[in-house]
Design a protein around this motif. Structure first.
Motif, short mmCIF file in Angstrom:
data_model
loop_
_atom_site.label_atom_id
_atom_site.label_comp_id
_atom_site.label_asym_id
_atom_site.label_seq_id
_atom_site.Cartn_x
_atom_site.Cartn_y
_atom_site.Cartn_z
N ALA A 146 8.31 -5.11 15.16
CA ALA A 146 8.41 -3.40 15.89
C ALA A 146 7.97 -2.86 14.89
CB ALA A 146 9.95 -3.47 15.47
N ILE A 147 6.86 -3.20 13.76
CA ILE A 147 5.71 -2.62 13.12
C ILE A 147 4.43 -2.78 13.63
CG2 ILE A 147 4.43 -2.47 11.11
CD1 ILE A 147 7.41 -3.83 9.65
N GLU A 148 4.30 -1.05 13.67
CA GLU A 148 2.60 -0.89 14.68
C GLU A 148 1.49 -1.21 13.64
OE1 GLU A 148 0.11 0.60 16.64
OE2 GLU A 148 1.98 -0.22 17.68
N ARG A 149 1.61 -0.59 12.52
CA ARG A 149 0.63 -0.95 11.24
C ARG A 149 0.32 -0.40 9.64
NH1 ARG A 149 0.33 3.69 14.12
NH2 ARG A 149 0.03 5.81 13.27
N THR A 150 0.05 -0.12 8.98
CA THR A 150 0.53 0.43 7.41
C THR A 150 0.00 1.09 7.12
OG1 THR A 150 0.45 -1.58 6.21
CG2 THR A 150 2.07 -2.05 6.47
N GLU A 151 0.34 2.17 6.49
CA GLU A 151 -0.30 3.07 5.97
C GLU A 151 -0.76 3.36 4.57
OE1 GLU A 151 0.68 6.85 8.46
OE2 GLU A 151 -0.51 6.10 9.66
N ALA A 152 -1.66 3.93 3.95
CA ALA A 152 -1.68 4.30 2.08
C ALA A 152 -0.95 5.69 2.60
CB ALA A 152 -3.24 4.28 1.48
N SER A 153 -0.10 5.51 1.42
CA SER A 153 0.77 6.78 1.15
C SER A 153 -0.49 7.32 -0.21
CB SER A 153 1.84 5.65 0.57
OG SER A 153 2.94 7.55 -0.04
N LYS A 154 0.47 8.50 -0.15
CA LYS A 154 0.23 10.20 -0.80
C LYS A 154 0.76 9.58 -2.41
CE LYS A 154 -1.35 12.98 2.23
NZ LYS A 154 -1.76 14.00 3.15
N SER A 155 1.23 8.50 -2.74
CA SER A 155 1.30 8.16 -4.75
C SER A 155 0.76 7.88 -5.55
CB SER A 155 3.07 7.34 -3.96
OG SER A 155 2.92 6.46 -3.71
N GLY A 156 -0.44 7.76 -5.60
CA GLY A 156 -1.19 7.62 -6.64
C GLY A 156 -1.50 5.68 -6.52
N GLY A 157 -1.62 5.07 -5.29
CA GLY A 157 -1.43 4.14 -4.83
C GLY A 157 -0.21 2.98 -5.36
N ARG A 158 1.06 3.46 -5.32
CA ARG A 158 2.58 3.18 -5.91
C ARG A 158 3.48 2.94 -4.72
NH1 ARG A 158 4.22 4.48 -11.36
NH2 ARG A 158 4.87 6.10 -10.46
N GLY A 159 2.47 3.53 -2.99
CA GLY A 159 3.71 3.33 -1.69
C GLY A 159 2.53 3.08 -0.46
N PHE A 160 3.13 2.68 0.32
CA PHE A 160 2.37 2.83 1.69
C PHE A 160 3.80 2.86 2.91
CE2 PHE A 160 4.31 -1.34 0.65
CZ PHE A 160 5.17 -1.18 2.33
N VAL A 161 3.35 2.83 3.90
CA VAL A 161 4.36 3.62 4.89
C VAL A 161 4.19 2.99 5.98
CG1 VAL A 161 4.58 5.56 6.51
CG2 VAL A 161 3.66 6.16 4.27
N VAL A 162 5.25 2.64 6.28
CA VAL A 162 5.54 1.42 7.47
C VAL A 162 5.73 1.92 8.26
CG1 VAL A 162 6.71 -0.59 8.32
CG2 VAL A 162 6.32 -0.28 5.77
N VAL A 163 4.98 2.30 9.65
CA VAL A 163 5.01 2.26 11.15
C VAL A 163 5.17 2.04 12.43
CG1 VAL A 163 3.92 4.61 12.41
CG2 VAL A 163 2.99 4.61 10.10
N LEU A 164 6.31 2.29 13.12
CA LEU A 164 6.87 1.74 13.83
C LEU A 164 6.26 2.23 15.13
CD1 LEU A 164 10.75 1.97 13.27
CD2 LEU A 164 9.20 0.17 12.01
N THR A 165 6.15 0.77 15.95
CA THR A 165 5.62 1.24 18.13
C THR A 165 6.05 1.60 18.43
OG1 THR A 165 7.17 -1.00 18.47
CG2 THR A 165 4.74 -1.67 17.67
N ALA A 166 5.95 2.56 19.22
CA ALA A 166 6.02 3.39 19.96
C ALA A 166 6.07 3.74 21.48
CB ALA A 166 6.54 4.87 19.39
#
Length: 170
Positions: free
Chosen positions: A56-76
């Motif tokens: 169900a996960i399309e991709r991951t993206e870097a977050s703007k939290s100084g490298g201490r986070g990432f965004v999980v983007v689902l398929t749509a």
């Protein structure tokens, strides 16, 4: 058996144990964590547990939290806006390693391939809170009361009020 055969056997065993163990990313705050199992990403919070299948996960993206986070983007589907969740960790290195491991597990998709709605595959269950221990709460209130009374007596003694010695008797 030769030493090469033994080395080969031990590396096979380590590959099996590495494949079956889950990768865990502790969150920035207490009670938050992300866990990567064989085919599921599990996001745990104090209130709920969210299970996201890797498909169900399309991709991951870097977050703007100084490298201490990432965004999980689902398929749509093409017309819909994809849902996403931000995952935060304690250190940039552990977040990067976790995001890379998740990225390696994602399936390769063709750009023209139609997408299912990933939010329909996500399951969210509320986390049961432990029952309140009344004995512990009562003892904490009692200890707090006695400490407050001792502080009041000590204050009366330090300020030099008349008959401060009666505070010691109490």
């Amino acid at each position: 058996m030769t030493s090469d055969g033994m080395a080969n056997t031990s590396s096979d065993e380590s590959a099996v144990s590495a494949a079956t163990s889950a990768m865990i990313l502790p969150g920035r705050r207490r009670g938050f964590e992300a866990r990567l199992d064989q085919d599921t990403l599990i996001l745990e919070t104090p209130a709920s547990s969210r299970r996201i299948p890797i498909t169900a996960i399309e991709r991951t993206e870097a977050s703007k939290s100084g490298g201490r986070g990432f965004v999980v983007v689902l398929t749509a589907p093409r017309a819909a806006r994809p849902a996403s969740w931000t995952v935060h960790g304690r250190s940039a290195a552990s977040v990067r390693a976790f995001a890379d491991a998740l990225q390696r597990k994602l399936p390769v998709r063709d750009a023209a391939e139609p997408r299912d709605d990933g939010t329909l595959l996500v399951t969210e269950t509320p986390t049961a809170k432990p029952p309140v221990d009344r004995r512990r709460v009562t003892s904490r209130i009692g200890v707090s009361f006695y400490l407050l009374a001792a502080a009041a007596m000590l204050t009366a003694g330090i300020l030099g009020t008349y008959e401060w010695y009666s505070a010691l008797l109490c």
